[in-house]
Write an enzyme that holds these catalytic residues in place. Sequence first.
Site, mmCIF file in Angstrom:
data_model
loop_
_atom_site.group_PDB
_atom_site.id
_atom_site.type_symbol
_atom_site.label_atom_id
_atom_site.label_comp_id
_atom_site.label_asym_id
_atom_site.label_seq_id
_atom_site.Cartn_x
_atom_site.Cartn_y
_atom_site.Cartn_z
ATOM 1 N N ASP A 143 0.854 -1.195 0.000
ATOM 2 C CA ASP A 143 0.000 0.000 0.000
ATOM 3 C C ASP A 143 0.883 1.235 0.000
ATOM 4 O O ASP A 143 1.426 1.619 1.045
ATOM 5 C CB ASP A 143 -0.915 0.002 1.236
ATOM 6 C CG ASP A 143 -2.023 -1.054 1.149
ATOM 7 O OD1 ASP A 143 -1.817 -2.083 0.469
ATOM 8 O OD2 ASP A 143 -3.085 -0.852 1.769
ATOM 9 N N LYS A 206 -6.829 3.365 -3.522
ATOM 10 C CA LYS A 206 -7.264 3.375 -2.134
ATOM 11 C C LYS A 206 -7.437 4.819 -1.699
ATOM 12 O O LYS A 206 -6.661 5.685 -2.103
ATOM 13 C CB LYS A 206 -6.194 2.653 -1.306
ATOM 14 C CG LYS A 206 -6.401 2.646 0.192
ATOM 15 C CD LYS A 206 -5.299 1.817 0.872
ATOM 16 C CE LYS A 206 -5.299 2.021 2.374
ATOM 17 N NZ LYS A 206 -4.203 1.300 3.048
ATOM 18 N N LYS A 242 -10.252 0.270 -2.687
ATOM 19 C CA LYS A 242 -10.172 0.095 -1.238
ATOM 20 C C LYS A 242 -10.436 1.412 -0.516
ATOM 21 O O LYS A 242 -9.566 2.273 -0.463
ATOM 22 C CB LYS A 242 -8.786 -0.437 -0.849
ATOM 23 C CG LYS A 242 -8.605 -0.621 0.660
ATOM 24 C CD LYS A 242 -7.239 -1.203 1.005
ATOM 25 C CE LYS A 242 -6.991 -1.190 2.510
ATOM 26 N NZ LYS A 242 -5.643 -1.668 2.870
#
Lengths: 306, 501, 293
Positions: A143, A206, A242
């Site tokens: 991430d 995300k 996400k």
Amino acid sequence: MFTTGDLKIKSRVDQVGIEERAASLSKRSIKKETKKAGIKLAISMIDLTTLEGKDSAGKVEAMCQKAIRPLDPSTELRVNDDIPSVAAVCVYPNMVSIAKKALAGTNIKVASVATGFPSGLTPLPIKIEETKRVVDMGAHEVDMVIDRGAFLSGEHKKVFDEIVKIKEACGPAHLKVILETGELETYDNVRMASWLAMTAGADFIKTSTGKAAVNATLPVTLVMLETIRDYWYETGRMVGMKPAGGIRTSKQALQYLVLVKETLGDAWLSNKWFRFGASTLTNDLLMQLVKESTGRYQSLDYFTID
Amino acid sequence: MTTLEKKVTRLEVVEPKQLNFGKKWDYAPAPEATDFVKIKPRYELFIGGKFVKPKSGNYFKSINPATEEVLTEVAEANEADVDAAVRAARNAYEKYWSKLAPAERAKYIFRIARQLQEKGREFAILETMDGGKPIKEARDGDIPLSVAHFFYYAGWADKLEYAFPGRKCRPLGVAGQVIPWNFPLLMAAWKLAPALACGNTVVLKPAETTPLTALHLAQIIQEADLPPGVVNIVTGFGKTGAALVKHPDINKIAFTGSTEVGKGIMKSIAGTGKKMTLELGGKAANIIFEDAPMDQAIEGIINGIYFNQGHVCCAGSRLFVQESVKDIVIRKLYDRIQTLRVGNPLDKNTDVGAINSREQLGKIKELVESGVQEGCKLHQSACELPKKGFWFPPTFFTGVAQSNRIAQEEIFGPVLSVLTFRTPEEAVEKANNTAYGLSAGVWTDKGSKIFKISSKLKAGVIWANTYNKFDPTSPFGGYKESGFGREGGLHGLLPYVKLVR
Amino acid sequence: MQKRSEILKTYKLFIGGQFPRSESGHYFQVFSPKTKKPVANVARGSRKDLRDAVTAARKALPSWSAKTAYNRGQILYRMAEVLENRKEELIVEMVKMTGCLHKKAEKEVTTCIDRLVWYAGWADKYQQIFGTVNPVAAPYFNFTLPEPVGVVGIIVSDEWPLVPLVSKLAPALVAGNTLVLIASEKYPLSAITFAEIIATSDVPAGVVNILTGIKKEMIGHLAKHMDVNSINYTGSDVSVLKMLQEEGSANVKRVIAHDYPKGEEWLNNAKAQSPYWIHSFVEMKTTWHPIGI
């Protein structure tokens, strides 16, 4: 390849319109079987997360146990349904090997934040090095955060190139690109950053680090889902989504699933393509699930806080 | 409908891939509970503050268009009944209402607003059962807007002296008001609230397919102790409306409905000196420029034409898309209609409800058939329709020319005609190329273009980067054959007053 | 010395900035009330003349309605200037036509001049009186502004030569409409002389069209015409009003027949001029736009 001009053309979002649409979808009435199925789907989509300075091996190990078996099947509150494991755990780089070990033999993925999380303001070589390290340590997913300063000052090419480099460094690992939408402020920026990240190779986009004042919201997520859809139509490549930060209740989680269902359809309704970045959501999902099975409203005293 | 069924096409897009809006995680039924709403087996006329049996002796049935079940039977007013209602209204005007202190008049209207607000859910359910509209629209749209309308005009009652500089407002007398079936309670509120605030008394004629909420409003009016005869409600068909319009002791006619009937009313009261407002049909253009915020524009198209099953006079039934973005818009539109949930109007997740009546369904089918016959390409949602009741799936046509019937005539159903343009000037020219002029939509992210285009469109309401928005403070009404007079806002007072020095 | 023979003026129609004779070739005569002799031959407007006037008005509408309010005000003021300059001509003509005293005619003409000035001043103000910003309960900027209703037919009352015509023309014009005026049947000369003033006052061709003739030969066609948006009737004949509304219903015409001044009231500013007269020549347009980033 991309140009800033092209991104701008693709990035017109009307604030009032998108917020009305998100509000309207959030009013979908999710009852009975739909609710139970939705809750189980949501559990299976969780990236169970701990990203605190005080994280320790003990904390991460405990969380991994929760990830594998969210609810003790022997408890009196046992529900007849099978409760899935979560999708992944998400930790700082130093915790990757601990999580790896704790999750050995399961299908649960290990995700690590990288690239100078949460600010993204370390030099690129260090970001690349950090990424390589976590992948070497066995992280399945990385991430990363984008450099918002660069994005906001118009250095889109710089942001793009960084993502390309980090994607290279990921090798086989999946790359999730955190846009930190709370700092981008406008929906136009969110859409532009989403295009940019996908074009540069993101496997997932995300919303947030969880460290900014504003984290995931329904309208921001809707903008990103619509961008994913448009990108898919244009390139044929599926990109995952996400939302992260601030999603604490079942009601919220189900609202996000409604957005996915009505924007991208069935194909994205799996943990392969949609994740929740959350730390406390799991227990509320469990409590609501047990309530649906037993008809009793639940108390947190009966659910483990790990 | 055999040719129609054969002609339904999947969308032809450049790429064969298509999003799948299937049933992987489908919504369980979520019906609104109806058990606490009591529908009486029979409803009488509301005249002089009382529910009275019709002199006609006739009753007609009101059915639920989603199930075809009879809900109740309703009195049919004949000329004698209408006359009694007008007399009651005249009497109330002379004796009470015109003499009442404006602040007191205001309080009665406030009282109606509050009562309606408190019974909001009950009214939403009634509206949905009687008319077929989705409960979420009745609950979040019709009812709160009706309440807001009463609140807004209640406040005007004792402030009229500030409304028109240099002039005082005098009431007109007795207003005869005829309203349609698409927004039954909201149209009643649009008519009653300003009329009462300005000091007039009223005889209201609801539509024959949707009389229930008006009759329940009559109960509220009764409970609010409004002086008898200030509001009278006569139910019935076109004949009842005609008797009201033609009654010699009416000072003011307010009509919302079709252009055809509106023209007839204008003719029938010609030369009588009755003041008149008409809110008639439309064939609104919704113009999408290539620089529009595209996904919001799609929502605007959807809201423009499928809101209330397209039973909306200001529906954006003609979509004008700039050619450069035609494929994108059509693809998005096609995807979007697949997620529209058509079915039980009482289900909280229903987006598109039942067509209001068998008759209206017939009109829609006939016009859609004409579109197919004239060679336009039909696209429909793949939704399943219930077996009983009146239904039509969300539909749009591509390859439509200005000269096709579906581009000219008001369909008043969930049917959109997609046309294209190349330049702003062409868009304006085509948009204005109609006898109607109620509303229009413009979508572009360029501010100066918004003002240029919206000033050139000949329509009373322009929605720029939005569509089908309503508010009691916002005047609404048409240009050209869409009627005259405004409802809502300060301008909505004017149809109900005489200005004097 | 021999008496000089006067050159008599031919009174023609005013259509599209031109002064054509009636296409019908028909005329009617105006007689001096004193001498009972014909004062002038006047064009007797026909159905086709009316059609041509509407066509001219429609053609002139886009550019006239798009002019700035300031510009329209300037043009009305220019009309007042030119009328002031040529007032004696109109007064003399009125005296000849009506047999009234010079003083009365002068009062009528000066009232017309002052009324034009008054409406010229309204050109950029009535929008601020009649327009609103509406506080809707959602994040939208919402405003309502008056716009011209379009092509307007005005049926002028017969009792005065000029003041009813100017009193209706000025508010209709200042609101951005283009006009087809049907002049006083009884006193048509002043209308045409006034048309000459219009033609020399920067009013674009077709914005004002004036027809003289027998009213009942024209107003039916005006009412039936599908390209006329509104008819403003200054008269008290109920059968006329009935006809206008019946025929006007075919295209939902705005038939405006509000109370109008009688007799001397036409000279009374309190009775015969009002911003609400401008209001009767406009449509209200409401525009919504979201407020967001």
